[in-house]
Design an enzyme around this catalytic site. Structure first.
Site, PDB file in Angstrom:
ATOM      1  N   CYS A  41       7.601   3.888   5.898  1.00 55.57           N
ATOM      2  CA  CYS A  41       6.510   3.675   5.066  1.00 55.57           C
ATOM      3  C   CYS A  41       7.299   2.682   3.933  1.00 55.57           C
ATOM      4  O   CYS A  41       7.342   2.932   2.730  1.00 55.57           O
ATOM      5  CB  CYS A  41       5.727   5.070   4.568  1.00 55.57           C
ATOM      6  SG  CYS A  41       6.880   6.551   4.258  1.00 55.57           S
ATOM      7  N   CYS A  65      -3.981   4.663   9.043  1.00 50.52           N
ATOM      8  CA  CYS A  65      -2.941   4.617   9.739  1.00 50.52           C
ATOM      9  C   CYS A  65      -2.141   4.972  11.026  1.00 50.52           C
ATOM     10  O   CYS A  65      -0.992   4.564  11.619  1.00 50.52           O
ATOM     11  CB  CYS A  65      -1.146   3.683   8.783  1.00 50.52           C
ATOM     12  SG  CYS A  65      -2.122   2.305   7.335  1.00 50.52           S
ATOM     13  N   CYS A 106       0.154  -0.891   0.301  1.00 52.64           N
ATOM     14  CA  CYS A 106      -0.098   0.288  -0.214  1.00 52.64           C
ATOM     15  C   CYS A 106       0.809   1.876  -0.320  1.00 52.64           C
ATOM     16  O   CYS A 106       0.915   2.149  -0.834  1.00 52.64           O
ATOM     17  CB  CYS A 106      -1.033  -0.060   0.862  1.00 52.64           C
ATOM     18  SG  CYS A 106      -2.225   1.374   0.998  1.00 52.64           S
ATOM     19  N   CYS A 111      -1.170   8.428   6.906  1.00 51.03           N
ATOM     20  CA  CYS A 111      -2.657   8.210   6.655  1.00 51.03           C
ATOM     21  C   CYS A 111      -3.782   8.029   7.865  1.00 51.03           C
ATOM     22  O   CYS A 111      -3.049   7.162   8.912  1.00 51.03           O
ATOM     23  CB  CYS A 111      -2.678   7.120   5.802  1.00 51.03           C
ATOM     24  SG  CYS A 111      -1.702   7.341   3.974  1.00 51.03           S
TER      25      CYS A 111
HETATM   26  S1  SF4 Z   1      -0.226   4.532   5.678  1.00 53.97           S
HETATM   27 FE1  SF4 Z   1      -0.805   3.085   5.084  1.00 53.97          FE
HETATM   28  S2  SF4 Z   1      -2.820   3.847   4.096  1.00 53.97           S
HETATM   29 FE2  SF4 Z   1      -0.755   5.270   3.986  1.00 53.97          FE
HETATM   30  S3  SF4 Z   1       0.021   4.559   2.034  1.00 53.97           S
HETATM   31 FE3  SF4 Z   1       0.643   3.140   3.852  1.00 53.97          FE
HETATM   32  S4  SF4 Z   1      -0.405   1.926   4.165  1.00 53.97           S
HETATM   33 FE4  SF4 Z   1      -0.355   3.126   2.693  1.00 53.97          FE
END
Ligand code: SF4
Length: 237
Positions: free
Chosen positions: A231, A206, A120, A203
């Protein structure tokens, strides 16, 4: 002679050690004609945006609009543009990538496996970041050493093999107190969620508020082990 990014980074890092943050950023704008600053609209990034806006520096300000941001963050993008008189270029994920992800993992598949989470972040953050940096010769970010164990040794300047450019952390040595004072003194707009227990905001699905005594980034991907909680934007691939 070929460009030795590592050697240039070492020199810039030494040079920046004795400069205030504003002069570090000015130096970047003078030496790198295609510098891009990526902002997540967090307090560190708002401070850098404020410094760029104040001196009208030639650094592009870009944000990764993942499609899963808090409404407060989306509002802050608009407010910042107006209040600081700057543009913030938004980079979005591809519709096709989102459709593929949803069919393979489910829309919120990031909760069920680290692989699903990384996939994601890859489509919603990494690919838009690659797009934002595609023509850049320098990348400015707001990492501070105090933020987490993973960030405790970030230098002011480092060569990024992954993106083939110079990466800068002009606030690397700032403390939380330095940041708070700067924001107050310069009337920098910040996310109202910070006052509700969210020192670090990503996000919406998250990020949770932290509890007293928890680390600043403890609310990010809280269901995973701490060493996996990045991330991929600032982790060497
Ligand atoms: S923080 Fe969560 S919603 Fe945002 S891109 Fe990463 S996994 Fe996806």
């Amino acid at each position: 002679m070929s460009y030795n990014g590592e050697a240039v980074a070492t020199k810039l890092n030494d040079q920046m050690k004795t400069l205030p943050a504003a002069e570090r950023i000015e130096l970047i704008s003078k030496q790198f004609p295609h510098a891009v600053f990526t902002t997540s609209l967090g307090e560190e990034d708002q401070a850098i945006t404020g410094l760029i806006a104040k001196e009208k520096l030639a650094i592009e300000i870009a944000t990764l609009h993942t499609g899963r941001l808090f409404p407060e963050t989306v509002d802050l993008i608009k407010q910042t543009k107006i209040q600081l008189g700057i543009d913030i270029k938004e980079y979005h994920p591809l519709e096709a990538d989102i459709a593929n992800y949803t069919s393979e993992y489910g829309r919120d598949g990031f909760y069920y496996s680290v692989e699903g989470r990384h996939a994601c972040c890859h489509i919603r953050k990494i690919k838009p970041l690659q797009n934002a940096l595609s023509k850049a010769d320098a990348w400015v970010v707001g990492l501070r050493r105090e933020q987490s164990q993973n960030r405790s040794e970030v230098p002011f300047a480092e060569w990024s093999e992954d993106y083939n450019l110079m990466k800068f952390n002009p606030l690397a040595d700032w403390t939380r107190a330095d940041l708070t004072v700067f924001i107050e003194q310069n009337d920098i707009p910040i996310n109202p969620l910070h006052a509700k227990g969210f020192p670090s905001i990503g996000c919406e699905p998250c990020t949770r508020a932290i509890k007293p005594g928890e680390h600043e980034r403890a609310g990010r991907w809280w269901w995973e082990n701490e060493e996996k909680r990045e991330c991929g934007l600032h982790v060497k691939q």
